[in-house]
Design a protein around this motif. Sequence first.
Motif, PDB file in Angstrom:
ATOM      1  N   TRP A   1       0.804  -1.221   0.000  1.00  0.00           N
ATOM      2  CA  TRP A   1       0.000   0.000   0.000  1.00  0.00           C
ATOM      3  C   TRP A   1       0.842   1.279   0.000  1.00  0.00           C
ATOM      4  N   VAL A   2       2.062   1.200   0.543  1.00  0.00           N
ATOM      5  CA  VAL A   2       2.853   2.416   0.749  1.00  0.00           C
ATOM      6  C   VAL A   2       3.309   2.957  -0.610  1.00  0.00           C
ATOM      7  N   PRO A   3       2.944   4.180  -0.962  1.00  0.00           N
ATOM      8  CA  PRO A   3       3.336   4.723  -2.270  1.00  0.00           C
ATOM      9  C   PRO A   3       4.792   5.169  -2.256  1.00  0.00           C
ATOM     10  N   PRO A   4       5.347   5.416  -3.424  1.00  0.00           N
ATOM     11  CA  PRO A   4       6.712   5.961  -3.460  1.00  0.00           C
ATOM     12  C   PRO A   4       6.754   7.334  -2.793  1.00  0.00           C
ATOM     13  N   LEU A   5       7.773   7.576  -2.019  1.00  0.00           N
ATOM     14  CA  LEU A   5       7.986   8.869  -1.383  1.00  0.00           C
ATOM     15  C   LEU A   5       9.363   9.378  -1.772  1.00  0.00           C
ATOM     16  N   ARG A   6       9.486  10.681  -1.850  1.00  0.00           N
ATOM     17  CA  ARG A   6      10.773  11.256  -2.239  1.00  0.00           C
ATOM     18  C   ARG A   6      11.836  10.935  -1.202  1.00  0.00           C
ATOM     19  N   LYS A   7      13.076  10.947  -1.635  1.00  0.00           N
ATOM     20  CA  LYS A   7      14.187  10.790  -0.689  1.00  0.00           C
ATOM     21  C   LYS A   7      14.312  12.062   0.149  1.00  0.00           C
ATOM     22  N   GLY A   8      14.682  11.891   1.395  1.00  0.00           N
ATOM     23  CA  GLY A   8      14.821  13.024   2.299  1.00  0.00           C
ATOM     24  C   GLY A   8      14.418  12.626   3.700  1.00  0.00           C
ATOM     25  N   ARG A   9      14.094  13.608   4.500  1.00  0.00           N
ATOM     26  CA  ARG A   9      13.683  13.333   5.876  1.00  0.00           C
ATOM     27  C   ARG A   9      12.298  12.717   5.890  1.00  0.00           C
ATOM     28  N   ILE A  10      12.122  11.721   6.728  1.00  0.00           N
ATOM     29  CA  ILE A  10      10.837  11.036   6.823  1.00  0.00           C
ATOM     30  C   ILE A  10      10.677  10.489   8.233  1.00  0.00           C
ATOM     31  N   ILE A  11       9.425  10.425   8.668  1.00  0.00           N
ATOM     32  CA  ILE A  11       9.072   9.886   9.977  1.00  0.00           C
ATOM     33  C   ILE A  11       8.080   8.753   9.751  1.00  0.00           C
ATOM     34  N   VAL A  12       8.332   7.612  10.384  1.00  0.00           N
ATOM     35  CA  VAL A  12       7.433   6.462  10.303  1.00  0.00           C
ATOM     36  C   VAL A  12       7.030   6.065  11.713  1.00  0.00           C
ATOM     37  N   ILE A  13       5.731   5.874  11.907  1.00  0.00           N
ATOM     38  CA  ILE A  13       5.208   5.427  13.199  1.00  0.00           C
ATOM     39  C   ILE A  13       4.436   4.136  12.953  1.00  0.00           C
ATOM     40  N   ASN A  14       4.868   3.048  13.584  1.00  0.00           N
ATOM     41  CA  ASN A  14       4.089   1.809  13.534  1.00  0.00           C
ATOM     42  C   ASN A  14       3.221   1.773  14.776  1.00  0.00           C
ATOM     43  N   VAL A  15       1.927   1.967  14.582  1.00  0.00           N
ATOM     44  CA  VAL A  15       1.011   2.185  15.701  1.00  0.00           C
ATOM     45  C   VAL A  15       1.011   1.030  16.694  1.00  0.00           C
ATOM     46  N   PRO A  16       0.853  -0.251  16.265  1.00  0.00           N
ATOM     47  CA  PRO A  16       0.748  -1.312  17.272  1.00  0.00           C
ATOM     48  C   PRO A  16       2.036  -1.599  18.039  1.00  0.00           C
TER      49      PRO A  16
ATOM     50  N   ARG B   1       6.037   2.824  18.313  1.00  0.00           N
ATOM     51  CA  ARG B   1       7.394   3.274  18.021  1.00  0.00           C
ATOM     52  C   ARG B   1       7.412   4.284  16.884  1.00  0.00           C
ATOM     53  N   LEU B   2       8.313   5.244  16.996  1.00  0.00           N
ATOM     54  CA  LEU B   2       8.573   6.230  15.952  1.00  0.00           C
ATOM     55  C   LEU B   2      10.010   6.110  15.509  1.00  0.00           C
ATOM     56  N   TRP B   3      10.214   6.182  14.191  1.00  0.00           N
ATOM     57  CA  TRP B   3      11.546   6.218  13.612  1.00  0.00           C
ATOM     58  C   TRP B   3      11.629   7.408  12.668  1.00  0.00           C
ATOM     59  N   ALA B   4      12.754   8.090  12.676  1.00  0.00           N
ATOM     60  CA  ALA B   4      12.965   9.213  11.763  1.00  0.00           C
ATOM     61  C   ALA B   4      14.370   9.100  11.193  1.00  0.00           C
ATOM     62  N   ALA B   5      14.496   9.372   9.902  1.00  0.00           N
ATOM     63  CA  ALA B   5      15.804   9.276   9.256  1.00  0.00           C
ATOM     64  C   ALA B   5      15.793  10.129   7.996  1.00  0.00           C
ATOM     65  N   ASP B   6      16.991  10.455   7.531  1.00  0.00           N
ATOM     66  CA  ASP B   6      17.165  11.154   6.267  1.00  0.00           C
ATOM     67  C   ASP B   6      17.663  10.134   5.255  1.00  0.00           C
ATOM     68  N   THR B   7      16.824   9.759   4.305  1.00  0.00           N
ATOM     69  CA  THR B   7      17.173   8.698   3.374  1.00  0.00           C
ATOM     70  C   THR B   7      18.155   9.161   2.308  1.00  0.00           C
ATOM     71  N   ARG B   8      18.514  10.444   2.323  1.00  0.00           N
ATOM     72  CA  ARG B   8      19.554  10.903   1.397  1.00  0.00           C
ATOM     73  C   ARG B   8      20.939  10.530   1.889  1.00  0.00           C
ATOM     74  N   GLU B   9      21.057  10.175   3.159  1.00  0.00           N
ATOM     75  CA  GLU B   9      22.350   9.796   3.714  1.00  0.00           C
ATOM     76  C   GLU B   9      22.722   8.391   3.255  1.00  0.00           C
ATOM     77  N   ALA B  10      24.015   8.167   3.065  1.00  0.00           N
ATOM     78  CA  ALA B  10      24.487   6.862   2.590  1.00  0.00           C
ATOM     79  C   ALA B  10      24.142   5.760   3.582  1.00  0.00           C
ATOM     80  N   ALA B  11      24.282   6.029   4.855  1.00  0.00           N
ATOM     81  CA  ALA B  11      23.948   5.039   5.891  1.00  0.00           C
ATOM     82  C   ALA B  11      23.147   5.754   6.977  1.00  0.00           C
ATOM     83  N   PRO B  12      21.875   6.016   6.722  1.00  0.00           N
ATOM     84  CA  PRO B  12      21.088   6.785   7.684  1.00  0.00           C
ATOM     85  C   PRO B  12      20.981   6.095   9.036  1.00  0.00           C
TER      86      PRO B  12
END
Length: 537
Positions: free
Chosen positions: A295-310, A313-324
Amino acid sequence: MFPARAPLSWRRRLSAILLLSLLGGLSGPAAAGAAGADGAPPASRPLDRRQMVQRLYDMALPAPRWLDSHGEQARLALQLLRDAPLHGLQASDYAPDALARRLDALAGPEDAAAFERELSAAMLQFLADLHFGRAGHPYRPRPVSLAEFDPVAVLREALLAGRLREAVDASAPTLPVYRRVMTTLAHYRGLAQQSPHWPALPALGAPPLRAGDRYGAAEQLRERLRLLGDLDPAESGKDGRQDYTPELAAAVTRFQARHGLEEDGVLGSETAAALAVPLSQRVAQLELTLERLRWVPPLRKGRIIVINVPSYRLWAADTREAAPQPLEMRVIVGKAAQTPTPLFIGQMRYLEFNPYWNVPSSILAGEILPALARDPAYLRKNDMEVVTRSGAILPSQAGAPLSALRAGAARVRQRPGARNVLGGVKFAMPNPMDIYLHSTSAQELFARARRDLSHGCIRVERPVELAQFVLADPGRWDGDRVAAAMRDGRTRRIDLREAVPVVLFYATAASDREGRALFAQDIYGQDAPLIRALQAR
């Protein structure tokens, strides 16, 4: 950028690895937020084979030919359809066995043409299901964008180039976690076949077991933990002792970490219930995760926040980095029974230091008005005030605010300060449901294992670090300055230089980079409605 942290627990390390792979896999154009609701998704597919096959055969280009070269492409297609369960799909949806029987009994050109059309329809649906999923969902608009992925064009090009298998692989999500969940799904299917009967362990009694206690079912527990991979096979227990040994307690701790339970090594009722979940149910959970990842559509590279509700937990990273390196923290989500957090992809556009809390109308009607009727001083005690539609603050005496509130002529807001439920900072991502992230003055709640406690918004454990991440301006906004801005009492809005996508996701099963299966409780009961929707197609 961030201060050093204590080593992550087993569960937090596995969770961080899981979402880092999801974060690192998102790429492409920016996706607009698409609001969604809880409950059973629509049963109809995003794309239907009838429309797709009509386009395929109505085009000016020659119709695809499956039967050239002694039907080599047709037989490859049938094998790919039989392998649909590797992706958590049902092979019966595409009828490969019936098509194979048709192929072996073709009786002339008309029969061959009908067979080719039916095989095309099955393959088009398979490709569409692999890319978009099979059920309606919160993340993509309906109808889906064929500019992103058109199964008709993909199938035509694959047949011309003789690259059908590659087309199938490319149609599935490219997220690293998707492939790992496929591997874990195959493993758990094997376990389910190996152990079709999965009885609950004998009753524990009370109190719960701790290391060193006697336990008559120690050998059964030992075998179950070995099978699930939480106990080293070398730990044999050959002496026959019926004890809950320290080795067993350590293995239970590993099991608890993988299942979102309190990691204390104590064998209590919740852990025993998780150990009793049939492997067939774990297989179903993994299949649903593959569906949700589609279901998850393509998103641009850059800063992003993902929260898995159950998993809270929250995760945030910059996907432009070689090893975020993801920023990871605990969160509090909406109450399961009353105010579940909706699933959607929002765009965080600004944050607000020392925000007012504008009380939603539902909370006003259900909580504030009854409290105010019982205690006329309720607003004053909670640093709240009544504001008219024009923004004027009403005096609190003589019952006038209560009358205005009941008439819908005014609203309640809570002033910034120590009592404010939003804490020192609000992370805004404008959406029709008025869902946002914020800090909280009740930090003790993050210590709970189950954290569905809010009215729908997301409370974050470490707001200073999250603010640093989204502001992305360490020269101006380091940790000390963010903390100072949260304390000084001034309400200030800071617009972000670029919007940060926030994915509110829901998955009760996943797999980390070491191949370990991770499970979470289905706190909103969303697995069963999705299973029913998929079965109702």
